[in-house]
Design a protein around this motif. Structure first.
Motif, short mmCIF file in Angstrom:
data_model
loop_
_atom_site.label_atom_id
_atom_site.label_comp_id
_atom_site.label_asym_id
_atom_site.label_seq_id
_atom_site.Cartn_x
_atom_site.Cartn_y
_atom_site.Cartn_z
N GLU A 11 0.83 -1.19 0.00
CA GLU A 11 0.00 0.00 0.00
C GLU A 11 0.87 1.26 0.00
O GLU A 11 0.66 2.18 -0.79
N ARG A 12 1.88 1.27 0.85
CA ARG A 12 2.77 2.42 0.98
C ARG A 12 3.62 2.63 -0.27
O ARG A 12 3.77 3.75 -0.76
N LEU A 13 4.17 1.56 -0.82
CA LEU A 13 5.11 1.65 -1.93
C LEU A 13 4.46 1.72 -3.31
O LEU A 13 5.04 2.27 -4.24
N VAL A 14 3.28 1.12 -3.44
CA VAL A 14 2.66 1.00 -4.77
C VAL A 14 1.29 1.66 -4.85
O VAL A 14 1.06 2.54 -5.68
N ASP A 70 8.61 5.88 -10.64
CA ASP A 70 9.05 6.27 -9.29
C ASP A 70 8.95 5.14 -8.27
O ASP A 70 9.33 5.33 -7.12
N LEU A 71 8.42 4.00 -8.67
CA LEU A 71 8.31 2.87 -7.73
C LEU A 71 9.66 2.20 -7.56
O LEU A 71 10.50 2.26 -8.47
N PRO A 72 9.86 1.53 -6.44
CA PRO A 72 11.12 0.78 -6.27
C PRO A 72 11.28 -0.22 -7.41
O PRO A 72 10.31 -0.81 -7.88
N PRO A 73 12.52 -0.43 -7.88
CA PRO A 73 12.75 -1.32 -9.04
C PRO A 73 12.22 -2.73 -8.85
O PRO A 73 11.79 -3.35 -9.80
N GLU A 74 12.22 -3.23 -7.63
CA GLU A 74 11.74 -4.60 -7.39
C GLU A 74 10.23 -4.71 -7.50
O GLU A 74 9.67 -5.81 -7.48
N MET A 75 9.54 -3.59 -7.59
CA MET A 75 8.09 -3.63 -7.70
C MET A 75 7.71 -3.73 -9.15
O MET A 75 6.70 -3.99 -9.58
#
Length: 75
Positions: A11-14, A70-75
């Motif tokens: 929820e926080r990251l995506v 802008d999301l972390p690459p692992e997402m």
């Protein structure tokens, strides 16, 4: 990586960043999301009277593409 990502982290990251990117779209009645461990879903509701729905869908796709950068690459 997504399968093991907790609902809170997802929820926080995506979810939140994508929801934020969709704010201000013309004619949107409602934006809803559902986040679970390893997955999320966002729904955008337009009124039945909306014109050019395909144009609105393209706007959504475009905003999501920008948000994904802008999301972390692992997402």
């Amino acid at each position: 990586v997504l399968e093991s990502t907790s609902a809170e982290e997802m929820e926080r990251l995506v979810t939140y960043p994508i929801e934020e990117s969709l704010q201000g779209l013309p004619e949107v009645e409602e934006i809803r999301s559902r986040t679970r461990t390893g997955s999320m879903r966002i729904s955008v509701k337009f009124p039945q009277s909306v014109k050019n729905l395909s144009e609105k869908i393209e706007m959504i796709r475009g905003r999501i593409q920008v948000a994904l950068r802008d999301l972390p690459p692992e997402m």
